[in-house]
Design a protein around this motif. Structure first.
Motif, mmCIF file in Angstrom:
data_model
loop_
_atom_site.group_PDB
_atom_site.id
_atom_site.type_symbol
_atom_site.label_atom_id
_atom_site.label_comp_id
_atom_site.label_asym_id
_atom_site.label_seq_id
_atom_site.Cartn_x
_atom_site.Cartn_y
_atom_site.Cartn_z
ATOM 1 N N ASP A 1 0.789 -1.224 -0.093
ATOM 2 C CA ASP A 1 0.105 -0.021 -0.035
ATOM 3 C C ASP A 1 0.767 1.165 0.009
ATOM 4 O OD1 ASP A 1 -0.037 1.331 2.745
ATOM 5 O OD2 ASP A 1 -0.011 -1.009 3.127
ATOM 6 N N ALA A 2 0.375 2.440 -0.541
ATOM 7 C CA ALA A 2 1.279 3.724 -0.642
ATOM 8 C C ALA A 2 0.291 4.752 -0.185
ATOM 9 C CB ALA A 2 1.483 3.707 -1.883
ATOM 10 N N SER A 3 0.846 5.667 0.462
ATOM 11 C CA SER A 3 0.347 7.027 0.619
ATOM 12 C C SER A 3 1.307 7.999 0.771
ATOM 13 C CB SER A 3 -0.313 7.139 2.066
ATOM 14 O OG SER A 3 0.679 6.869 3.114
ATOM 15 N N GLU A 4 0.991 9.531 0.408
ATOM 16 C CA GLU A 4 1.758 10.684 0.524
ATOM 17 C C GLU A 4 1.176 11.731 0.848
ATOM 18 O OE1 GLU A 4 2.825 12.056 -3.313
ATOM 19 O OE2 GLU A 4 0.992 11.405 -4.330
ATOM 20 N N ASN A 5 2.085 12.786 1.454
ATOM 21 C CA ASN A 5 1.697 14.079 1.625
ATOM 22 C C ASN A 5 2.450 14.976 0.496
ATOM 23 O OD1 ASN A 5 0.412 14.052 4.624
ATOM 24 N ND2 ASN A 5 2.264 12.798 4.418
ATOM 25 N N LYS A 6 1.718 15.853 -0.009
ATOM 26 C CA LYS A 6 2.047 16.841 -1.017
ATOM 27 C C LYS A 6 1.762 18.215 -0.762
ATOM 28 C CE LYS A 6 0.214 14.678 -4.355
ATOM 29 N NZ LYS A 6 -0.004 14.029 -5.825
ATOM 30 N N VAL A 7 2.695 19.164 -1.319
ATOM 31 C CA VAL A 7 2.459 20.650 -1.319
ATOM 32 C C VAL A 7 2.352 21.047 -2.868
ATOM 33 C CG1 VAL A 7 2.806 21.447 0.897
ATOM 34 C CG2 VAL A 7 4.793 21.014 -0.913
ATOM 35 N N LEU A 8 1.527 21.677 -3.348
ATOM 36 C CA LEU A 8 1.403 22.144 -4.716
ATOM 37 C C LEU A 8 1.292 23.485 -4.835
ATOM 38 C CD1 LEU A 8 -1.113 19.269 -6.026
ATOM 39 C CD2 LEU A 8 1.440 19.173 -6.090
ATOM 40 N N PHE A 9 1.938 24.035 -6.014
ATOM 41 C CA PHE A 9 1.695 25.523 -6.210
ATOM 42 C C PHE A 9 1.368 25.682 -7.825
ATOM 43 C CE2 PHE A 9 4.648 25.270 -2.674
ATOM 44 C CZ PHE A 9 3.873 26.021 -1.795
ATOM 45 N N GLY A 10 0.476 26.738 -7.980
ATOM 46 C CA GLY A 10 0.220 26.590 -9.442
ATOM 47 C C GLY A 10 -0.307 28.027 -9.975
ATOM 48 N N LEU A 11 -0.269 28.036 -11.278
ATOM 49 C CA LEU A 11 -1.052 29.220 -11.950
ATOM 50 C C LEU A 11 -2.086 28.639 -12.588
ATOM 51 C CD1 LEU A 11 1.733 31.430 -13.083
ATOM 52 C CD2 LEU A 11 0.121 31.976 -11.570
ATOM 53 N N GLY A 12 -3.456 29.433 -12.744
ATOM 54 C CA GLY A 12 -4.582 29.246 -13.396
ATOM 55 C C GLY A 12 -5.289 30.522 -14.244
ATOM 56 N N MET A 13 -5.892 29.750 -15.087
ATOM 57 C CA MET A 13 -6.644 30.933 -15.992
ATOM 58 C C MET A 13 -8.224 30.762 -16.254
ATOM 59 S SD MET A 13 -5.629 32.152 -19.775
ATOM 60 C CE MET A 13 -6.221 30.491 -20.446
ATOM 61 N N LYS A 14 -8.956 31.604 -15.873
ATOM 62 C CA LYS A 14 -10.355 31.577 -15.851
ATOM 63 C C LYS A 14 -10.881 31.718 -17.239
ATOM 64 C CE LYS A 14 -13.483 33.118 -13.340
ATOM 65 N NZ LYS A 14 -14.168 34.020 -12.747
ATOM 66 N N PHE A 15 -11.836 31.313 -17.621
ATOM 67 C CA PHE A 15 -12.329 31.379 -19.280
ATOM 68 C C PHE A 15 -13.853 31.522 -19.136
ATOM 69 C CE2 PHE A 15 -11.426 27.037 -19.085
ATOM 70 C CZ PHE A 15 -12.623 26.324 -19.348
#
Length: 219
Positions: free
Chosen positions: A205-219
């Motif tokens: 079995d596998a598990s993880e913690n993650k931190v994510l950063f991003g840029l998005g665009m609305k349309f």
């Protein structure tokens, strides 16, 4: 005497006419000045809303992650990146919607002769948030998760698609009318699968913690 009287009356009448001519324009000017001026039209400023579709890209890091086999626990970590997209609906301060993402997970690690290496992963999640202002949205998210996992020992390796769940919290911050930045934390439990290794079927079995950063665009 009569001539003087008539003369005086004529002078008085002349002064009266001059005075009247002076009063009439003044009164007319007062009337013109009292004419109401039409107010200038007020331009309505559009209110920003989080409603609508959006797409974006993210990068991040997996940490304090684990791949577990009987008698063995492998610490894994690594950089990650991918793309996301979704749809929001805003009702007052509340924002709700759905989002999907897909990317590459670089988590890997080795312990006691067993190696774990992640691969392509993705999620499909619901989101519920609160718009603190027209620039800041905080939200919680939860849903299903899937990811490829390769486990190998000294002589054998096997790869499976793991299926599990994920949950986390994040913040979207509007930078322009269409562009927003994102920071997010998520925990992912990929469930367990049997892997065919040199010792036979092995439950992993596998598990993880993650931190994510991003840029998005609305349309």
């Amino acid at each position: 005497m009569s001539i003087k009287t008539n003369y005086a009356r004529s002078i008085a009448a002349a002064f009266g006419a001059v005075a009247l001519l002076g009063v009439v324009p003044a009164q007319a000017a007062d009337v013109i000045d009292q004419t109401p001026v039409a107010p200038l039209p007020v331009e309505e400023v559009p209110v920003y809303t989080w409603s609508g579709g959006y797409v974006g890209a993210y990068g991040g890091y997996g940490f304090s992650s684990r791949t577990r086999a009987p008698g063995n626990s492998i610490n894994t970590d690594g950089f990650q990146g991918g793309a996301f997209g979704g749809w929001n609906v805003q009702d007052g301060m509340f924002v709700y919607g759905a989002e999907a993402d897909i990317g590459y997970n670089g988590n890997e690690g080795t312990n006691a002769g067993l190696t774990s290496q992640s691969g392509v992963d993705g999620t499909l999640r619901a989101r519920l948030g609160v718009a603190l202002s027209d620039r800041v949205l905080v939200y919680g998210t939860a849903g299903g998760a899937a990811g490829r996992l390769e486990v190998s020992d000294a002589t054998t390796s096997d790869t499976n698609t793991m299926l599990g769940w994920t949950a986390g919290v994040g913040t979207d911050i509007r930078l322009t009318e269409r562009i927003f930045a994102r920071g997010e934390y998520r925990y992912v439990d990929y469930g367990d699968k049997d892997f065919s290794l040199s010792g036979g079927p092995t439950a992993v079995d596998a598990s993880e913690n993650k931190v994510l950063f991003g840029l998005g665009m609305k349309f």
